[in-house]
Design a protein around this motif. Structure first.
Motif, PDB file in Angstrom:
ATOM      1  N   ARG A  34     -90.448 -26.296 -42.515  1.00  0.00           N
ATOM      2  CA  ARG A  34     -90.093 -25.773 -41.802  1.00  0.00           C
ATOM      3  C   ARG A  34     -89.176 -25.036 -41.721  1.00  0.00           C
ATOM      4  N   GLU A  35     -89.278 -24.194 -43.510  1.00  0.00           N
ATOM      5  CA  GLU A  35     -88.619 -22.931 -43.128  1.00  0.00           C
ATOM      6  C   GLU A  35     -89.317 -21.287 -43.213  1.00  0.00           C
ATOM      7  N   LEU A  36     -89.166 -20.742 -42.951  1.00  0.00           N
ATOM      8  CA  LEU A  36     -89.887 -19.899 -42.964  1.00  0.00           C
ATOM      9  C   LEU A  36     -89.515 -18.703 -43.992  1.00  0.00           C
ATOM     10  N   ARG A  37     -90.466 -17.643 -44.954  1.00  0.00           N
ATOM     11  CA  ARG A  37     -90.033 -17.094 -45.681  1.00  0.00           C
ATOM     12  C   ARG A  37     -89.800 -15.768 -45.484  1.00  0.00           C
ATOM     13  N   VAL A  84     -97.397  -4.497 -34.706  1.00  0.00           N
ATOM     14  CA  VAL A  84     -97.536  -6.727 -35.736  1.00  0.00           C
ATOM     15  C   VAL A  84     -96.510  -7.039 -35.456  1.00  0.00           C
ATOM     16  N   HIS A  85     -97.303  -8.728 -35.091  1.00  0.00           N
ATOM     17  CA  HIS A  85     -95.654  -9.364 -35.443  1.00  0.00           C
ATOM     18  C   HIS A  85     -96.022  -9.670 -36.488  1.00  0.00           C
ATOM     19  N   SER A  86     -95.488 -10.361 -37.832  1.00  0.00           N
ATOM     20  CA  SER A  86     -95.342 -10.624 -38.357  1.00  0.00           C
ATOM     21  C   SER A  86     -94.503 -12.031 -39.373  1.00  0.00           C
ATOM     22  N   MET A  87     -94.711 -12.683 -39.192  1.00  0.00           N
ATOM     23  CA  MET A  87     -94.013 -14.073 -40.000  1.00  0.00           C
ATOM     24  C   MET A  87     -94.892 -13.680 -41.808  1.00  0.00           C
ATOM     25  N   GLN A  88     -95.229 -12.769 -42.101  1.00  0.00           N
ATOM     26  CA  GLN A  88     -96.070 -13.215 -44.192  1.00  0.00           C
ATOM     27  C   GLN A  88     -95.047 -11.863 -44.813  1.00  0.00           C
ATOM     28  N   HIS A  89     -94.698 -11.263 -44.278  1.00  0.00           N
ATOM     29  CA  HIS A  89     -93.715 -10.070 -44.842  1.00  0.00           C
ATOM     30  C   HIS A  89     -92.362 -10.014 -45.319  1.00  0.00           C
ATOM     31  N   ALA A  90     -92.072  -9.024 -46.201  1.00  0.00           N
ATOM     32  CA  ALA A  90     -90.030  -9.892 -47.099  1.00  0.00           C
ATOM     33  C   ALA A  90     -90.157  -8.722 -46.383  1.00  0.00           C
ATOM     34  N   SER A  91     -90.599  -7.484 -45.758  1.00  0.00           N
ATOM     35  CA  SER A  91     -89.799  -5.938 -45.361  1.00  0.00           C
ATOM     36  C   SER A  91     -90.978  -5.720 -44.636  1.00  0.00           C
TER      37      SER A  91
END
Length: 117
Positions: A34-37, A84-91
């Protein structure tokens, strides 16, 4: 498709399946903890693809990869970009680099020449 690109397609397919599995694990981890990296972001990716069908395939590959979603194509000053929508990239830079790598690999597997058709 040339014989060379036919030979490159299986390698691209194996690489892409690995990317999907890796992203699936990351999304699953986000759900279970339940946390986004990484913070959610929308990134503008400059397109190297010259044909509309290449852009469509690239956008589809992004959307099929868990944690990323193609939002659309924009054109500014004669250049085309993919949103692009991303929840996987740090920057934003990491997203641009990794997605540009995906597009380059795709273009080697699905080459095309000429105008945007």
């Amino acid at each position: 498709m040339t014989l060379t690109s036919l030979a490159r397609f299986p390698g691209f397919l194996v690489w892409y399946v690995y990317q999907v599995l890796h992203s699936s694990g990351s999304v699953l981890s986000n759900i279970l903890t339940r946390e986004l990296r990484h913070p959610l972001r929308v990134v503008q990716i400059p397109l190297a693809s010259t044909r509309d069908w290449q852009v469509a395939i690239f956008g589809g590959l992004i959307t099929l990869t868990p944690g990323t979603l193609t939002l659309g194509v924009v054109q500014e000053a004669g250049e085309r970009y993919l949103l692009v929508h991303s929840m996987q990239h740090a920057s934003n830079e990491q997203a641009r680099d990794e997605l540009a790598d995906m597009e380059a690999r795709m273009l080697r597997a699905f080459p095309g020449r000429g105008d945007r058709t």
